[in-house]
Design a protein around this motif. Sequence first.
Motif, short mmCIF file in Angstrom:
data_model
loop_
_atom_site.label_atom_id
_atom_site.label_comp_id
_atom_site.label_asym_id
_atom_site.label_seq_id
_atom_site.Cartn_x
_atom_site.Cartn_y
_atom_site.Cartn_z
N LEU A 307 4.36 3.93 24.13
CA LEU A 307 5.05 4.14 25.40
C LEU A 307 5.99 2.98 25.72
CD1 LEU A 307 2.25 5.62 27.72
CD2 LEU A 307 4.12 6.82 26.55
N ASN A 308 5.61 1.77 25.36
CA ASN A 308 6.49 0.62 25.57
C ASN A 308 7.78 0.78 24.77
OD1 ASN A 308 3.75 -0.38 26.33
ND2 ASN A 308 4.87 -2.27 26.66
N LEU A 309 7.66 1.24 23.54
CA LEU A 309 8.83 1.40 22.70
C LEU A 309 9.76 2.46 23.28
CD1 LEU A 309 7.28 1.26 19.12
CD2 LEU A 309 7.91 -0.59 20.65
N LEU A 310 9.19 3.59 23.68
CA LEU A 310 10.01 4.66 24.25
C LEU A 310 10.70 4.22 25.53
CD1 LEU A 310 7.89 7.90 23.70
CD2 LEU A 310 9.84 7.08 22.40
N ALA A 311 9.99 3.45 26.35
CA ALA A 311 10.59 2.99 27.60
C ALA A 311 11.80 2.11 27.31
CB ALA A 311 9.56 2.22 28.42
N ASN A 312 11.71 1.26 26.29
CA ASN A 312 12.84 0.41 25.93
C ASN A 312 13.97 1.21 25.29
OD1 ASN A 312 12.17 -2.37 26.70
ND2 ASN A 312 10.45 -2.10 25.34
N LEU A 313 13.62 2.25 24.53
CA LEU A 313 14.65 3.11 23.96
C LEU A 313 15.44 3.81 25.06
CD1 LEU A 313 12.76 4.80 20.97
CD2 LEU A 313 14.64 3.19 20.84
N GLU A 314 14.71 4.34 26.05
CA GLU A 314 15.38 5.02 27.15
C GLU A 314 16.25 4.05 27.95
OE1 GLU A 314 12.22 6.87 29.26
OE2 GLU A 314 11.80 8.34 27.68
N ALA A 315 15.74 2.84 28.14
CA ALA A 315 16.53 1.84 28.85
C ALA A 315 17.80 1.48 28.08
CB ALA A 315 15.70 0.58 29.09
N GLY A 316 17.73 1.60 26.76
CA GLY A 316 18.89 1.32 25.93
C GLY A 316 19.80 2.52 25.72
N GLY A 317 19.49 3.62 26.40
CA GLY A 317 20.35 4.79 26.31
C GLY A 317 20.00 5.75 25.19
N VAL A 318 18.85 5.54 24.53
CA VAL A 318 18.42 6.44 23.45
C VAL A 318 17.34 7.36 24.00
CG1 VAL A 318 17.46 6.60 21.14
CG2 VAL A 318 18.93 4.67 21.75
N ALA A 319 17.70 8.60 24.27
CA ALA A 319 16.75 9.51 24.92
C ALA A 319 16.40 10.71 24.06
CB ALA A 319 17.34 9.99 26.25
#
Length: 463
Positions: A307-319
């Motif tokens: 979940l931490n990784l996904l949260a950072n991906l989304e914050a970086g614009g990767v959804a």
Amino acid sequence: MKPNRALIVAITLSITIFAVISAGCSATGEQSPESPLPTAVAAPAAECPALVFTDREFAFELQRTLGASYSGEADVGECLATASRIKEGDFESWYCEWNRTADNFRAVGDESLAAGHRITAMEAYYRAATYYRTAEFFLHGNATDPRIVETWGKSRESFRDALALDVVPYEIVAVPYGNTTLPGYFYAVDDSGKPRPLLIVQTGFDGCQEELHPYAMEGIKRGYNVLTFEGPGQGEVIRVRHIPFRHDWENVIGPVVDYAVSRPDVDEDRIALWGISLGGYLAPRGAAYEPRITALIADGGTYDVGLNLLANLEAGGVANLTEIELQEWLQTDPVEFNDAIRGAMAHDTGTRWLNENGMFVFNAGSPARFWAKWMDFSLVGVAEEIRCPTLVCAGAVDHFDPDGAQATALYDHLTCERELMVFSDDYGAGSHCQLRAFAQSFGAKFDWLDDKMGMTDFRPGEE
């Protein structure tokens, strides 16, 4: 799915950001209203205060070692003098200076013992054990470095020499586990053999069980017999036996509890489990499948690494990437990812340590393989199975859990009797696992445990 180059860059940057956050303190926001805060949280500092080092990873590990002063297993002046000789961010300098300090106090212990000064020898041995353990901390970039086992061995030897001079009854035990055993220590309130409530304490991602000795001594004072152990990926089990971490920790806790209930000095109806750091995932995972656990402390609570990784991906614009897709891609051991992570490791101490230690304890040959394995560490669909009263702990400025996201997620998915305890940093207790504020930590956590285990009437020396 094979990510394109732009996506690879975004994923790598996101994971690097997560690694950096995990290596240094960050600001903490408000908690979810669904998750009550029994401890008032003041406005947190943006990052760890510099102490000798401006490098945040070095500063935190120094504070971790200083924390052992609470139990007499380090001393402030010795720690600060050692740190002042270390070159900022230099892993070799860290090893050399802490090892030098450890050797000095090992020799002090030997000389004191030879002269008949047993208490001075015991105290020096405990401090030497801590300093050897600190020296070894950053050596894991080369898994074949002989200093890893050598220095760890000196730490354990010094610790056991101290134990032999101490007054608390103890045993060095071997817990049956598959076709081998897990190393442990069993500490007793006294030598009566009377069945008593048992506290099982375990470490996490980078600890050895000798570091758990202060927890055991606090438990003894409160009337618990205490069992510490090391499982796969930890302490002796990874350094000597080369058995790496496994995510399905129920297969570790089950044998540990089997061993515990086989002892006549354990009250099998009152067995508590306390997991520290990554143990805040491991212990809940074990308790979800082990009905003989009667109280659980997740310190700090961890719900799902992915979940931490996904949260950072989304914050970086990767959804457009799921957790499963990310893990599957990492399992292919992509060269582009490994090169990018190694590049980040060369410029950030925390990123370097996290990945080097991760590859070491998971027996993974690359950063990608480490991250792929670490993503298995999830309590999704598992946390709801925990039945015993559970305390989830967090720190207001815990650098491994920014915003308390992991602890809150675990708390929110529990269906058992539960409490979320968030430590303010008003008096320095807001850091990871309260490692620099043991008085506050032990007071609050043991009070909760005593209430759940029926230990509030215990008086030392009385039956």
